[in-house]
Design an enzyme around this catalytic site. Sequence first.
Site, PDB file in Angstrom:
ATOM      1  N   ASP A  38     -24.611 -14.838 -30.540  1.00 54.65           N
ATOM      2  CA  ASP A  38     -24.636 -15.718 -29.374  1.00 54.65           C
ATOM      3  C   ASP A  38     -23.775 -16.959 -29.632  1.00 54.65           C
ATOM      4  OD1 ASP A  38     -26.330 -14.063 -27.972  1.00 54.65           O
ATOM      5  OD2 ASP A  38     -28.154 -15.103 -28.599  1.00 54.65           O
ATOM      6  N   TYR A  66     -31.512 -14.028 -40.741  1.00 51.87           N
ATOM      7  CA  TYR A  66     -31.191 -15.323 -40.133  1.00 51.87           C
ATOM      8  C   TYR A  66     -32.109 -16.405 -40.683  1.00 51.87           C
ATOM      9  CZ  TYR A  66     -29.289 -12.310 -36.373  1.00 51.87           C
ATOM     10  OH  TYR A  66     -28.613 -11.348 -35.640  1.00 51.87           O
ATOM     11  N   ASP A  80     -33.445 -19.767 -25.418  1.00 47.18           N
ATOM     12  CA  ASP A  80     -32.863 -20.639 -26.435  1.00 47.18           C
ATOM     13  C   ASP A  80     -32.559 -22.016 -25.841  1.00 47.18           C
ATOM     14  OD1 ASP A  80     -30.448 -20.449 -25.031  1.00 47.18           O
ATOM     15  OD2 ASP A  80     -29.592 -18.969 -26.382  1.00 47.18           O
ATOM     16  N   ARG A 172     -34.208 -14.607 -30.334  1.00 47.64           N
ATOM     17  CA  ARG A 172     -34.608 -15.426 -29.179  1.00 47.64           C
ATOM     18  C   ARG A 172     -35.939 -14.954 -28.602  1.00 47.64           C
ATOM     19  NH1 ARG A 172     -30.619 -14.912 -24.772  1.00 47.64           N
ATOM     20  NH2 ARG A 172     -29.576 -13.241 -25.879  1.00 47.64           N
TER      21      ARG A 172
END
Length: 291
Positions: A38, A66, A80, A172
């Site tokens: 993203d 992540y 987000d 997300r």
Amino acid sequence: MNGLLVVDKSGGMTSHDVVNRVRRISGEPSVGHLGTLDPMATGVLPLLLGKYTRLLQFFGKMSKSYTGTIRFGFSTDTYDAEGIPSSAPSSPSLTLEQIRLASVEFHGEVDQTPPAFSAKKIDGKPAYKMAREGKSAVMRPVRITIEQFEILSLQGDVAEFAITVSAGGYVRSVAHDIGQILGCGAHLASLRRTMAGPFTLAEALTLDSIEQLAKSGNLQDHMPHPRDLLPALPGVTADEITIGRIRNGGAVNLPDFSAASLVKIFASQHELTAIGKRVAGTLFQPVVVLS
């Protein structure tokens, strides 16, 4: 230019922006990425260049790791920090223990509903395009695997986390869903990809570094050696006659690789010529010819 680059993507760029810049820097028109990031996210974005873009099919579905932060207090339409608030803001008095207890729900195989603003296709159209047009799309749950989800710390209403999720998983959605469980709303505040399959931040290059290496003529030296790509596939160096047959699409006999169904075939130590698929016994048919 044929090879693989691991880019350390900066925030504010789409994955396609990165691809376009690498095209300009390298002068190679054929560039593709191994998994979208993203615009808000940073970190590991592997790219295939030149004829190596044809190897995409052999990389399979890679798990990704992540680190990031989740802000509690309200949810957003994109799940987000770049989205529009979709719930009334609150000031939750959460403890680290409460959040860690809720995080237990996000381990192992889980059914996850992708965000409406995502690349998931509904009747052949990306969901995010429908969302931008104000059309409601029914997002069906997808079975994914969360290998690790650890809440590391809590400062005010922002929790730091580390997660490893299978291909197709949305961090997300994890941020949004944990807010729903805790009843206060939440969204992803920041995200950095630290690993994509075998590729890590340790080998990743910024776009500025890539540009400097290209100007000095040293960019190829910073790409993984062809024999290190697709490590699950055995490699063999074939003689000149065999390579000639492979380049013409013919099946060839190669050394016995026991149960291996695919092999990397090299014309020299560095030149990856083809990927061969076992037909029978030691007979392999090239499925992709690179040189």
